[in-house]
Design an enzyme around this catalytic site. Structure first.
Site, PDB file in Angstrom:
ATOM      1  N   ASP A   1      -5.635  -0.869  -1.331  1.00 13.83           N
ATOM      2  CA  ASP A   1      -6.470  -1.529  -2.592  1.00 13.83           C
ATOM      3  C   ASP A   1      -7.492  -1.742  -2.036  1.00 13.83           C
ATOM      4  OD1 ASP A   1      -5.474  -2.993  -0.609  1.00 13.83           O
ATOM      5  OD2 ASP A   1      -5.501  -4.651  -1.920  1.00 13.83           O
TER       6      ASP A   1
ATOM      7  N   GLY B   1       0.550  -1.739   0.086  1.00 11.81           N
ATOM      8  CA  GLY B   1       0.065  -0.216  -0.037  1.00 11.81           C
ATOM      9  C   GLY B   1       0.771   1.442   0.147  1.00 11.81           C
TER      10      GLY B   1
ATOM     11  N   VAL C   1     -11.105   2.836   2.294  1.00 21.64           N
ATOM     12  CA  VAL C   1     -10.527   4.138   1.585  1.00 21.64           C
ATOM     13  C   VAL C   1      -9.906   3.467   0.506  1.00 21.64           C
ATOM     14  CG1 VAL C   1     -11.436   6.201   2.991  1.00 21.64           C
ATOM     15  CG2 VAL C   1      -8.882   5.214   3.451  1.00 21.64           C
TER      16      VAL C   1
ATOM     17  N   GLU D   1       4.316   4.469   6.414  1.00 16.40           N
ATOM     18  CA  GLU D   1       3.238   3.063   6.165  1.00 16.40           C
ATOM     19  C   GLU D   1       1.391   4.256   5.313  1.00 16.40           C
ATOM     20  OE1 GLU D   1       1.518   0.315   5.884  1.00 16.40           O
ATOM     21  OE2 GLU D   1       0.841  -0.290   7.117  1.00 16.40           O
ATOM     22  N   ASP D   2       0.847   3.202   4.785  1.00 12.65           N
ATOM     23  CA  ASP D   2      -0.281   4.156   3.629  1.00 12.65           C
ATOM     24  C   ASP D   2      -1.770   4.335   4.988  1.00 12.65           C
ATOM     25  OD1 ASP D   2      -1.577   1.038   4.492  1.00 12.65           O
ATOM     26  OD2 ASP D   2      -1.723   1.328   2.552  1.00 12.65           O
TER      27      ASP D   2
ATOM     28  N   ARG E   1      -5.806   0.500  -7.126  1.00 10.06           N
ATOM     29  CA  ARG E   1      -4.116   1.660  -6.240  1.00 10.06           C
ATOM     30  C   ARG E   1      -4.098   2.845  -7.143  1.00 10.06           C
ATOM     31  NH1 ARG E   1      -2.404  -2.018  -2.253  1.00 10.06           N
ATOM     32  NH2 ARG E   1      -2.483  -4.471  -2.585  1.00 10.06           N
TER      33      ARG E   1
ATOM     34  N   LYS F   1      -6.856   5.939  10.811  1.00  7.01           N
ATOM     35  CA  LYS F   1      -8.686   6.167  10.838  1.00  7.01           C
ATOM     36  C   LYS F   1      -8.729   6.345  12.604  1.00  7.01           C
ATOM     37  CE  LYS F   1      -9.549   2.828   7.179  1.00  7.01           C
ATOM     38  NZ  LYS F   1     -10.480   1.678   6.946  1.00  7.01           N
TER      39      LYS F   1
ATOM     40  N   ASP G   1      -5.536   1.290  10.569  1.00  6.02           N
ATOM     41  CA  ASP G   1      -6.449   1.305  11.158  1.00  6.02           C
ATOM     42  C   ASP G   1      -7.124   0.748  12.706  1.00  6.02           C
ATOM     43  OD1 ASP G   1      -9.009   0.142  11.653  1.00  6.02           O
ATOM     44  OD2 ASP G   1      -8.872  -1.274   9.835  1.00  6.02           O
TER      45      ASP G   1
HETATM   46  P1  IMP Z   1      -4.548  -2.082  11.247  1.00  2.00           P
HETATM   47  O1  IMP Z   1      -2.765  -3.129  11.690  1.00  2.00           O
HETATM   48  O2  IMP Z   1      -5.897  -2.249  11.610  1.00  2.00           O
HETATM   49  O3  IMP Z   1      -3.466  -1.025  11.528  1.00  2.00           O
HETATM   50  O4  IMP Z   1      -4.395  -1.930   9.359  1.00  2.00           O
HETATM   51  C1  IMP Z   1      -3.560  -1.281   8.749  1.00  2.00           C
HETATM   52  C2  IMP Z   1      -3.623  -2.581   7.258  1.00  2.00           C
HETATM   53  O5  IMP Z   1      -4.776  -2.836   6.484  1.00  2.00           O
HETATM   54  C3  IMP Z   1      -3.181  -0.879   6.402  1.00  2.00           C
HETATM   55  O6  IMP Z   1      -1.710  -1.114   5.530  1.00  2.00           O
HETATM   56  C4  IMP Z   1      -3.481  -1.485   5.454  1.00  2.00           C
HETATM   57  O7  IMP Z   1      -3.089  -2.721   4.634  1.00  2.00           O
HETATM   58  C5  IMP Z   1      -4.947  -2.270   5.497  1.00  2.00           C
HETATM   59  N1  IMP Z   1      -6.030  -1.246   6.032  1.00  2.00           N
HETATM   60  C6  IMP Z   1      -7.186  -1.082   6.651  1.00  2.00           C
HETATM   61  N2  IMP Z   1      -8.093   0.024   6.109  1.00  2.00           N
HETATM   62  C7  IMP Z   1      -7.982   0.139   5.062  1.00  2.00           C
HETATM   63  C8  IMP Z   1      -8.945   0.618   4.057  1.00  2.00           C
HETATM   64  O8  IMP Z   1      -9.425   1.387   4.616  1.00  2.00           O
HETATM   65  N3  IMP Z   1      -8.315   0.817   2.719  1.00  2.00           N
HETATM   66  C9  IMP Z   1      -7.215   0.209   2.628  1.00  2.00           C
HETATM   67  N4  IMP Z   1      -6.591  -1.046   3.256  1.00  2.00           N
HETATM   68  C10 IMP Z   1      -6.958  -0.863   4.955  1.00  2.00           C
HETATM   69 MG    MG Z   2      -1.079  -2.082   4.029  1.00  2.00          MG
END
Ligand code: IMP
Ligand code: MG
Length: 194
Positions: free
Chosen positions: A175, A60, A169, A115-116, A181, A147, A119
């Site tokens: 993606d 991402g 998103v 990082e992109d 992407r 987020k 969440d």
């Molecule tokens: P976390 O571990 O819950 O913080 O998730 C992080 C990863 O989930 C990111 O690096 C993304 O790859 C993916 N991700 C979480 N939310 C989104 C979104 O809204 N769109 C796309 N990818 C997301």
């Molecule tokens: Mg990711």
């Protein structure tokens, strides 16, 4: 003007899920403005720690990182990791798997993770602990999006592009099941049925 279909159907198990691009959250111009600001801050903060190691999280962060580094005017070394969390395409499970590991030794090095999106924060919490265990001199996080998730784990984020509501998103590297992407802007999609 990129013309991608605004409705996208795919099968998860036996179920057909339909997604729709609902609205643009950040235009390409707005993203570039913010990327320039982040790059200026990083250039300033890392002047005395250069060359530092920038670790991009695949897949991402590739577009964000490519734009960001071209605005940074101090020496940088680059590496990439691929991390994935088990779960559905729109919900994290918290179990992280390293697909591609670092090629460089980061012992005593200053590391900036790119990082992109954050969440739940579980991916970066895992990564920060993992890299700290390898003896990095410092570890900071730069994320394009963060987020407002209800159940977020606490991780220190040094640089944030934009805080966004808890919506799924896509675009600018992000993606949905491998698609979208290449959109130059960031848009919210509906994820009905998941
Ligand atoms: P976390 O571990 O819950 O913080 O998730 C992080 C990863 O989930 C990111 O690096 C993304 O790859 C993916 N991700 C979480 N939310 C989104 C979104 O809204 N769109 C796309 N990818 C997301
Ligand atoms: Mg990711």
């Amino acid at each position: 003007m990129i013309m991608l279909p605004r409705v996208f159907q795919r099968e998860t198990g036996a179920v057909l899920v339909k997604h729709r691009i609902e609205e643009t959250l950040f235009t390409a111009d707005r993203i570039q403005e913010r990327v320039e600001e982040l790059a200026a801050a990083i250039t300033e903060d890392y002047r005395d720690r250069s060359p530092f190691v920038m670790v991009g999280i695949l897949n991402g962060a590739f577009i964000f990182m490519a734009d960001l580094v071209r605005q940074i005017s101090i020496p940088i070394e680059f590496d990439f990791m691929e991390l994935s969390s088990y779960g559905s395409s729109t919900k994290a499970s918290g179990v992280i798997r390293i697909g591609k590991d670092l090629g460089v030794d980061i012992t005593d090095r200053h590391v900036l993770i790119i990082e992109d999106i954050i969440d739940t924060g579980l991916t970066l919490r895992f990564l920060e602990r993992d890299l700290a265990g390898r003896g990095a001199a410092s570890i900071e996080i730069c994320t394009l999006l963060n987020k407002e998730t209800v159940n977020k784990v606490d991780i220190p984020v040094r640089y944030t592009g934009f805080n966004i509501p808890d919506r799924y998103v896509v675009g600018y590297g992000l993606d949905l099941a491998g698609k979208y992407r290449n959109l130059p802007y960031i848009a919210a999609v509906s994820t009905d049925g998941e």
